[in-house]
Motif scaffolding. Structure first.
Motif, PDB file in Angstrom:
ATOM      1  N   PHE A  99      34.413  31.732  36.068  1.00 57.86           N
ATOM      2  CA  PHE A  99      34.171  30.437  36.693  1.00 57.86           C
ATOM      3  C   PHE A  99      33.192  30.539  37.867  1.00 57.86           C
ATOM      4  N   GLY A 100      32.688  31.760  38.111  1.00 57.85           N
ATOM      5  CA  GLY A 100      31.704  31.938  39.174  1.00 57.85           C
ATOM      6  C   GLY A 100      32.260  32.454  40.483  1.00 57.85           C
ATOM      7  N   SER A 101      33.548  32.841  40.516  1.00 58.45           N
ATOM      8  CA  SER A 101      34.138  33.325  41.763  1.00 58.45           C
ATOM      9  C   SER A 101      33.547  34.680  42.142  1.00 58.45           C
ATOM     10  N   LEU A 102      33.069  34.791  43.375  1.00 57.28           N
ATOM     11  CA  LEU A 102      32.483  36.046  43.839  1.00 57.28           C
ATOM     12  C   LEU A 102      33.549  36.982  44.406  1.00 57.28           C
ATOM     13  N   MET A 103      34.572  36.404  45.048  1.00 60.37           N
ATOM     14  CA  MET A 103      35.656  37.210  45.613  1.00 60.37           C
ATOM     15  C   MET A 103      36.878  36.331  45.828  1.00 60.37           C
ATOM     16  N   SER A 104      38.052  36.900  45.598  1.00 59.24           N
ATOM     17  CA  SER A 104      39.294  36.150  45.799  1.00 59.24           C
ATOM     18  C   SER A 104      40.425  37.127  46.054  1.00 59.24           C
ATOM     19  N   THR A 105      41.574  36.593  46.440  1.00 52.76           N
ATOM     20  CA  THR A 105      42.780  37.408  46.624  1.00 52.76           C
ATOM     21  C   THR A 105      43.836  36.890  45.647  1.00 52.76           C
ATOM     22  N   PRO A 106      43.917  37.467  44.447  1.00 56.45           N
ATOM     23  CA  PRO A 106      44.879  36.976  43.456  1.00 56.45           C
ATOM     24  C   PRO A 106      46.315  37.104  43.949  1.00 56.45           C
ATOM     25  N   ILE A 107      47.166  36.181  43.492  1.00 57.67           N
ATOM     26  CA  ILE A 107      48.572  36.162  43.896  1.00 57.67           C
ATOM     27  C   ILE A 107      49.405  36.880  42.838  1.00 57.67           C
ATOM     28  N   LEU A 108      50.383  37.638  43.300  1.00 51.96           N
ATOM     29  CA  LEU A 108      51.235  38.430  42.408  1.00 51.96           C
ATOM     30  C   LEU A 108      51.950  37.565  41.373  1.00 51.96           C
ATOM     31  N   ASN A 109      52.257  38.198  40.254  1.00 53.82           N
ATOM     32  CA  ASN A 109      53.013  37.568  39.185  1.00 53.82           C
ATOM     33  C   ASN A 109      54.390  38.234  39.131  1.00 53.82           C
ATOM     34  N   PRO A 110      55.352  37.791  39.969  1.00 51.08           N
ATOM     35  CA  PRO A 110      56.652  38.461  40.063  1.00 51.08           C
ATOM     36  C   PRO A 110      57.342  38.553  38.701  1.00 51.08           C
ATOM     37  N   PRO A 111      58.119  39.642  38.468  1.00 54.07           N
ATOM     38  CA  PRO A 111      58.461  40.717  39.412  1.00 54.07           C
ATOM     39  C   PRO A 111      57.471  41.874  39.429  1.00 54.07           C
ATOM     40  N   GLN A 112      56.290  41.682  38.835  1.00 53.28           N
ATOM     41  CA  GLN A 112      55.291  42.749  38.832  1.00 53.28           C
ATOM     42  C   GLN A 112      54.877  43.099  40.255  1.00 53.28           C
ATOM     43  N   ALA A 113      54.447  44.338  40.423  1.00 53.74           N
ATOM     44  CA  ALA A 113      54.120  44.811  41.767  1.00 53.74           C
ATOM     45  C   ALA A 113      52.647  44.679  42.103  1.00 53.74           C
ATOM     46  N   ALA A 114      51.781  44.377  41.106  1.00 59.97           N
ATOM     47  CA  ALA A 114      50.354  44.325  41.396  1.00 59.97           C
ATOM     48  C   ALA A 114      49.620  43.466  40.382  1.00 59.97           C
ATOM     49  N   ILE A 115      48.428  42.995  40.792  1.00 60.76           N
ATOM     50  CA  ILE A 115      47.556  42.212  39.926  1.00 60.76           C
ATOM     51  C   ILE A 115      46.113  42.558  40.274  1.00 60.76           C
ATOM     52  N   LEU A 116      45.290  42.743  39.246  1.00 63.83           N
ATOM     53  CA  LEU A 116      43.877  43.077  39.435  1.00 63.83           C
ATOM     54  C   LEU A 116      43.024  41.839  39.227  1.00 63.83           C
ATOM     55  N   GLY A 117      42.133  41.569  40.178  1.00 63.40           N
ATOM     56  CA  GLY A 117      41.226  40.436  40.071  1.00 63.40           C
ATOM     57  C   GLY A 117      39.803  40.889  39.799  1.00 63.40           C
ATOM     58  N   MET A 118      39.218  40.413  38.689  1.00 59.92           N
ATOM     59  CA  MET A 118      37.808  40.632  38.387  1.00 59.92           C
ATOM     60  C   MET A 118      37.011  39.428  38.895  1.00 59.92           C
ATOM     61  N   HIS A 119      35.726  39.633  39.145  1.00 65.17           N
ATOM     62  CA  HIS A 119      34.917  38.554  39.691  1.00 65.17           C
ATOM     63  C   HIS A 119      33.527  38.508  39.071  1.00 65.17           C
ATOM     64  N   LYS A 120      32.720  37.614  39.584  1.00 65.18           N
ATOM     65  CA  LYS A 120      31.372  37.395  39.064  1.00 65.18           C
ATOM     66  C   LYS A 120      30.499  38.638  39.237  1.00 65.18           C
ATOM     67  N   ILE A 121      29.690  38.923  38.219  1.00 67.04           N
ATOM     68  CA  ILE A 121      28.706  40.001  38.315  1.00 67.04           C
ATOM     69  C   ILE A 121      27.453  39.433  38.981  1.00 67.04           C
ATOM     70  N   GLN A 122      27.054  40.047  40.068  1.00 69.88           N
ATOM     71  CA  GLN A 122      25.899  39.529  40.814  1.00 69.88           C
ATOM     72  C   GLN A 122      25.009  40.685  41.242  1.00 69.88           C
ATOM     73  N   GLU A 123      23.704  40.509  41.038  1.00 71.60           N
ATOM     74  CA  GLU A 123      22.763  41.551  41.453  1.00 71.60           C
ATOM     75  C   GLU A 123      22.684  41.604  42.970  1.00 71.60           C
ATOM     76  N   ARG A 124      22.780  42.847  43.488  1.00 72.15           N
ATOM     77  CA  ARG A 124      22.700  43.038  44.939  1.00 72.15           C
ATOM     78  C   ARG A 124      21.913  44.318  45.227  1.00 72.15           C
ATOM     79  N   PRO A 125      21.233  44.397  46.362  1.00 74.51           N
ATOM     80  CA  PRO A 125      20.548  45.644  46.732  1.00 74.51           C
ATOM     81  C   PRO A 125      21.580  46.680  47.167  1.00 74.51           C
ATOM     82  N   MET A 126      21.519  47.849  46.546  1.00 73.03           N
ATOM     83  CA  MET A 126      22.460  48.916  46.834  1.00 73.03           C
ATOM     84  C   MET A 126      21.699  50.202  47.152  1.00 73.03           C
ATOM     85  N   ALA A 127      22.251  51.003  48.062  1.00 65.32           N
ATOM     86  CA  ALA A 127      21.646  52.297  48.398  1.00 65.32           C
ATOM     87  C   ALA A 127      22.113  53.338  47.394  1.00 65.32           C
ATOM     88  N   VAL A 128      21.155  53.933  46.659  1.00 64.33           N
ATOM     89  CA  VAL A 128      21.471  54.951  45.650  1.00 64.33           C
ATOM     90  C   VAL A 128      20.595  56.176  45.918  1.00 64.33           C
TER      91      VAL A 128
END
Length: 402
Positions: free
Chosen positions: A326-355
């Protein structure tokens, strides 16, 4: 001969449901296995098919009524009118110029401000079905027109219909919360109030996976009978390996006990018109990338059509959600109880990186891991995300389990 139409048996986790939509009116004929009514629970909308050919005699529970497992909601007469005579038997008294439309189609048309005169019917005898209205809305969206303004106090408490309220030239629409939305809200509040939730972030270079997709996507689709190669397959398989390495992330809390699961049942968040649902891919440790992609695609199609079963959303040891679609660049997903963790994927965006001392433009994705700090330490959360990052940036590790 009179017969009963009953509410299906709900799972133990579902106490009751609400009559959402009747697709037949008293006097209308139907065929065996034709959907007669939708019942909305706090998890899914469940379709109730006709147990036999017949004619609906009496509706005992109206739309908006609360029902429980095996409760009788209607009476029908078995046989009586052939299914092929449905339109003739039902509409013989209709005026010649009257538009033939199913009740659900009329309701949806009213909600979306669509004139039934503009919709072509594909049902028997030219009857307009709910799907005809939905497809017309997608093909030729029209501006919603409030045909009538209803004072707020005139709205019945149990009515599922939206109410238009006007003050001068300012219009508001009041829509009752569905059971699914109410349950989602309840679980979100539960997650934020009853867990020690914390989120940690990392970022991943998607170039290696994108190049792999570019190189093999056509061949992959051909070999695997039309299954497309997406990103979710890589992330699910990377998560399986990361969960093996960091068992605390694949855990849950049951009272005063920590429960560590020796299998990976991964929930995949699917967005539907009625809200977010999380069906579960079982035993992902035994699935190939193609099987994961096929399962996710199947969930997406059935989620859109409201056909995901309640049992398919039970359990789960870990969840992945992709706001990037949906275009989200960053978010803090909310847990799905009783699970202990949830992974959030986000938009792929080109950025300048030091390599290696040089600046390169790379397709980057932010990853977010929300976790329950009562069972997962910060060190374990960071190690989990680093493991995901390493495998996505070097996909061969997924296959070699390195």
């Amino acid at each position: 001969m009179s017969n009963e139409i009953k509410v299906p048996t709900f799972p133990e986790s579902v106490q009751d449901g609400t009559i959402a939509t009747w697709y037949k009116k008293p006097g209308e004929a139907f065929s065996r296995d034709e959907v007669i009514v939708d019942i909305e629970t706090d998890k899914v909308v469940q379709e109730v098919p006709a147990p036999a050919d017949g004619v609906l005699k009496e509706i005992l529970k109206e739309e908006g009524d609360v029902v429980t497992s095996n409760e009788v909601i209607a009476i029908f007469s078995e046989g009586g009118a052939a299914a092929s005579d449905d339109v003739t038997s039902v509409d013989s008294s209709a005026d010649a110029g009257e538009i033939l439309a199913a009740p659900a189609a009329k309701k949806l048309a009213d909600e979306r401000g669509i004139s039934l005169a503009d919709v072509s019917g594909t049902g028997k005898g030219g009857r307009i079905t709910k799907e005809d209205v939905a497809n017309f809305s997608k093909a030729a969206p029209t501006e919603e027109k409030p045909a009538a303004v209803v004072p707020a106090q005139a709205k019945a408490a149990a009515s599922p219909e939206p109410v238009m309220q006007m003050t001068g030239d300012r219009v508001e629409k009041r829509v009752p919360m569905t059971r699914l939305r109410a349950r989602i809200a309840e679980r979100l509040l539960e997650a934020t109030q009853s867990t020690a939730m914390l989120t940690t972030f990392n970022e991943v270079n998607m170039a290696p996976v994108m190049e792999l997709r570019r190189q093999y996507k056509d061949r992959f689709e051909k070999v695997h009978n039309g299954t497309r190669l997406g990103f979710m397959g890589f992330f699910v398989k990377a998560a399986v390996e990361a969960l093996r390495r960091i068992p605390a992330v694949n855990s849950s809390i049951d009272g005063n006990d920590f429960v560590y699961h020796g299998y990976q049942d991964i929930g995949v968040a699917v967005s539907t018109e009625k809200g977010l649902v999380v069906p579960v891919l079982r035993n992902c440790e035994n699935m190939s990338i193609a099987e994961v992609e096929n399962g996710v695609r199947d969930f997406g199609i059935r989620g859109r059509d409201g056909k995901i079963g309640i049992d398919e959303m039970q359990g789960g040891t870990f969840t992945i959600t992709n706001g990037g679609v949906f275009g989200s660049l960053m978010s803090t997903p909310i847990l799905n109880p009783p699970q202990a963790a949830i992974l959030g994927m986000h938009k792929i965006q080109e950025r300048p990186m030091a390599v290696n001392g040089e600046v390169k433009i790379l397709p980057m994705m932010y990853l977010a891991l929300s976790y329950d700090h009562r069972i997962i330490d910060g060190k374990e959360a960071v190690q989990f995300l680093v493991a995901i990052k390493d495998m996505i940036e070097d996909p061969a590790r997924i296959l070699l389990e390195l």
